[in-house]
Design a protein around this motif. Structure first.
Motif, PDB file in Angstrom:
ATOM      1  N   PRO A 187       0.789  -1.235   0.000  1.00 26.73           N
ATOM      2  CA  PRO A 187       0.000   0.000   0.000  1.00 26.73           C
ATOM      3  C   PRO A 187       0.821   1.285   0.000  1.00 26.73           C
ATOM      4  CG  PRO A 187      -0.053  -1.020   2.169  1.00 26.73           C
ATOM      5  CD  PRO A 187       0.654  -1.980   1.255  1.00 26.73           C
ATOM      6  N   ASN A 188       2.122   1.179   0.250  1.00 27.17           N
ATOM      7  CA  ASN A 188       2.966   2.376   0.272  1.00 27.17           C
ATOM      8  C   ASN A 188       3.805   2.508  -0.998  1.00 27.17           C
ATOM      9  OD1 ASN A 188       4.575   0.111   0.920  1.00 27.17           O
ATOM     10  ND2 ASN A 188       6.098   1.431   1.868  1.00 27.17           N
ATOM     11  N   ARG A 189       3.497   1.710  -2.010  1.00 23.84           N
ATOM     12  CA  ARG A 189       4.370   1.622  -3.184  1.00 23.84           C
ATOM     13  C   ARG A 189       3.632   2.020  -4.463  1.00 23.84           C
ATOM     14  NH1 ARG A 189       8.528  -3.221  -4.564  1.00 23.84           N
ATOM     15  NH2 ARG A 189       8.030  -3.326  -6.761  1.00 23.84           N
ATOM     16  N   VAL A 190       4.311   2.865  -5.259  1.00 23.28           N
ATOM     17  CA  VAL A 190       3.830   3.255  -6.581  1.00 23.28           C
ATOM     18  C   VAL A 190       4.921   2.879  -7.583  1.00 23.28           C
ATOM     19  CG1 VAL A 190       3.247   5.213  -8.067  1.00 23.28           C
ATOM     20  CG2 VAL A 190       2.375   5.124  -5.725  1.00 23.28           C
ATOM     21  N   VAL A 191       4.517   2.321  -8.707  1.00 17.34           N
ATOM     22  CA  VAL A 191       5.453   1.870  -9.726  1.00 17.34           C
ATOM     23  C   VAL A 191       5.365   2.810 -10.929  1.00 17.34           C
ATOM     24  CG1 VAL A 191       6.061  -0.043 -11.258  1.00 17.34           C
ATOM     25  CG2 VAL A 191       5.184  -0.505  -8.951  1.00 17.34           C
ATOM     26  N   LEU A 192       6.529   3.194 -11.454  1.00 14.52           N
ATOM     27  CA  LEU A 192       6.622   3.978 -12.683  1.00 14.52           C
ATOM     28  C   LEU A 192       7.111   3.068 -13.791  1.00 14.52           C
ATOM     29  CD1 LEU A 192       6.795   6.647 -14.349  1.00 14.52           C
ATOM     30  CD2 LEU A 192       9.146   6.869 -13.454  1.00 14.52           C
ATOM     31  N   PHE A 193       6.451   3.120 -14.955  1.00 15.85           N
ATOM     32  CA  PHE A 193       6.874   2.345 -16.122  1.00 15.85           C
ATOM     33  C   PHE A 193       6.803   3.246 -17.340  1.00 15.85           C
ATOM     34  CE2 PHE A 193       5.996  -0.395 -19.792  1.00 15.85           C
ATOM     35  CZ  PHE A 193       7.093  -1.228 -19.733  1.00 15.85           C
ATOM     36  N   GLU A 194       7.932   3.375 -18.032  1.00 17.09           N
ATOM     37  CA  GLU A 194       8.000   4.179 -19.256  1.00 17.09           C
ATOM     38  C   GLU A 194       8.701   3.369 -20.338  1.00 17.09           C
ATOM     39  OE1 GLU A 194       9.976   7.991 -18.716  1.00 17.09           O
ATOM     40  OE2 GLU A 194       9.532   7.930 -16.573  1.00 17.09           O
ATOM     41  N   ARG A 195       8.253   3.561 -21.596  1.00 14.95           N
ATOM     42  CA  ARG A 195       8.978   3.036 -22.757  1.00 14.95           C
ATOM     43  C   ARG A 195       9.110   4.160 -23.762  1.00 14.95           C
ATOM     44  NH1 ARG A 195       6.846  -1.944 -25.647  1.00 14.95           N
ATOM     45  NH2 ARG A 195       4.898  -0.801 -25.547  1.00 14.95           N
ATOM     46  N   TRP A 196      10.321   4.333 -24.278  1.00 16.19           N
ATOM     47  CA  TRP A 196      10.636   5.378 -25.248  1.00 16.19           C
ATOM     48  C   TRP A 196      11.275   4.739 -26.475  1.00 16.19           C
ATOM     49  CZ3 TRP A 196       9.015  10.270 -24.341  1.00 16.19           C
ATOM     50  CH2 TRP A 196       8.595  10.554 -23.049  1.00 16.19           C
ATOM     51  N   GLU A 197      10.974   5.286 -27.646  1.00 18.95           N
ATOM     52  CA  GLU A 197      11.540   4.735 -28.877  1.00 18.95           C
ATOM     53  C   GLU A 197      13.053   4.862 -28.917  1.00 18.95           C
ATOM     54  OE1 GLU A 197       9.571   6.290 -32.345  1.00 18.95           O
ATOM     55  OE2 GLU A 197       7.610   5.649 -31.626  1.00 18.95           O
ATOM     56  N   THR A 198      13.588   6.025 -28.494  1.00 15.68           N
ATOM     57  CA  THR A 198      15.034   6.256 -28.557  1.00 15.68           C
ATOM     58  C   THR A 198      15.517   7.001 -27.318  1.00 15.68           C
ATOM     59  OG1 THR A 198      14.901   8.429 -29.613  1.00 15.68           O
ATOM     60  CG2 THR A 198      14.879   6.501 -31.088  1.00 15.68           C
ATOM     61  N   GLN A 199      16.818   6.955 -27.126  1.00 17.58           N
ATOM     62  CA  GLN A 199      17.430   7.724 -26.038  1.00 17.58           C
ATOM     63  C   GLN A 199      17.201   9.214 -26.259  1.00 17.58           C
ATOM     64  OE1 GLN A 199      19.184   6.485 -23.174  1.00 17.58           O
ATOM     65  NE2 GLN A 199      18.760   8.595 -22.592  1.00 17.58           N
ATOM     66  N   ALA A 200      17.247   9.662 -27.503  1.00  8.98           N
ATOM     67  CA  ALA A 200      17.018  11.081 -27.803  1.00  8.98           C
ATOM     68  C   ALA A 200      15.611  11.512 -27.391  1.00  8.98           C
ATOM     69  CB  ALA A 200      17.244  11.352 -29.293  1.00  8.98           C
ATOM     70  N   ASP A 201      14.629  10.645 -27.573  1.00  9.43           N
ATOM     71  CA  ASP A 201      13.261  10.969 -27.156  1.00  9.43           C
ATOM     72  C   ASP A 201      13.186  11.112 -25.633  1.00  9.43           C
ATOM     73  OD1 ASP A 201      12.296  10.842 -29.808  1.00  9.43           O
ATOM     74  OD2 ASP A 201      11.927   8.681 -29.623  1.00  9.43           O
ATOM     75  N   LEU A 202      13.818  10.188 -24.914  1.00 10.84           N
ATOM     76  CA  LEU A 202      13.838  10.278 -23.453  1.00 10.84           C
ATOM     77  C   LEU A 202      14.591  11.526 -23.008  1.00 10.84           C
ATOM     78  CD1 LEU A 202      13.327   9.278 -20.584  1.00 10.84           C
ATOM     79  CD2 LEU A 202      15.336   7.783 -20.850  1.00 10.84           C
TER      80      LEU A 202
END
Length: 97
Positions: free
Chosen positions: A47-62
């Motif tokens: 209950p104290n945890r939130v998860v972040l998930f991201e996917r990016w096409e390229t390092q330049a986009d990130l």
């Protein structure tokens, strides 16, 4: 493909407020060039945890995304995490359609 994964510890009583304060950031990030996925989600067991998930096409986009965040001053208003751990990975798809 670049994957970003993170864990945020928050006060369990404030987790819903924390997540709600990230909705606009999720919408904005998902609209950015090269963003495939961008989500903050509640861990269904901790209950104290939130998860972040991201996917990016390229390092330049990130990199462009991170530059935008820095230019805007960083964190959204609302509940701040008690702790955070975020990592980045380079990935190849298991199969291509």
């Amino acid at each position: 493909m670049i994957i970003v994964g993170g864990i945020f510890e928050v006060d369990p009583a404030q987790r819903d407020v924390f997540l709600a304060s990230r909705h606009e950031a999720m919408r904005t990030s998902r609209a950015e060039h090269g963003c495939i996925d961008y989500v903050f989600g509640a861990d269904p067991i901790e209950p104290n945890r939130v998860v972040l998930f991201e996917r990016w096409e390229t390092q330049a986009d990130l990199d462009a995304h991170l530059a935008r965040l820095r230019a805007e001053g960083g964190r959204p208003d609302g509940v701040q995490p008690l702790s955070a751990s975020v990592d980045m990975y380079t990935a190849e798809p298991l199969r291509r359609d």
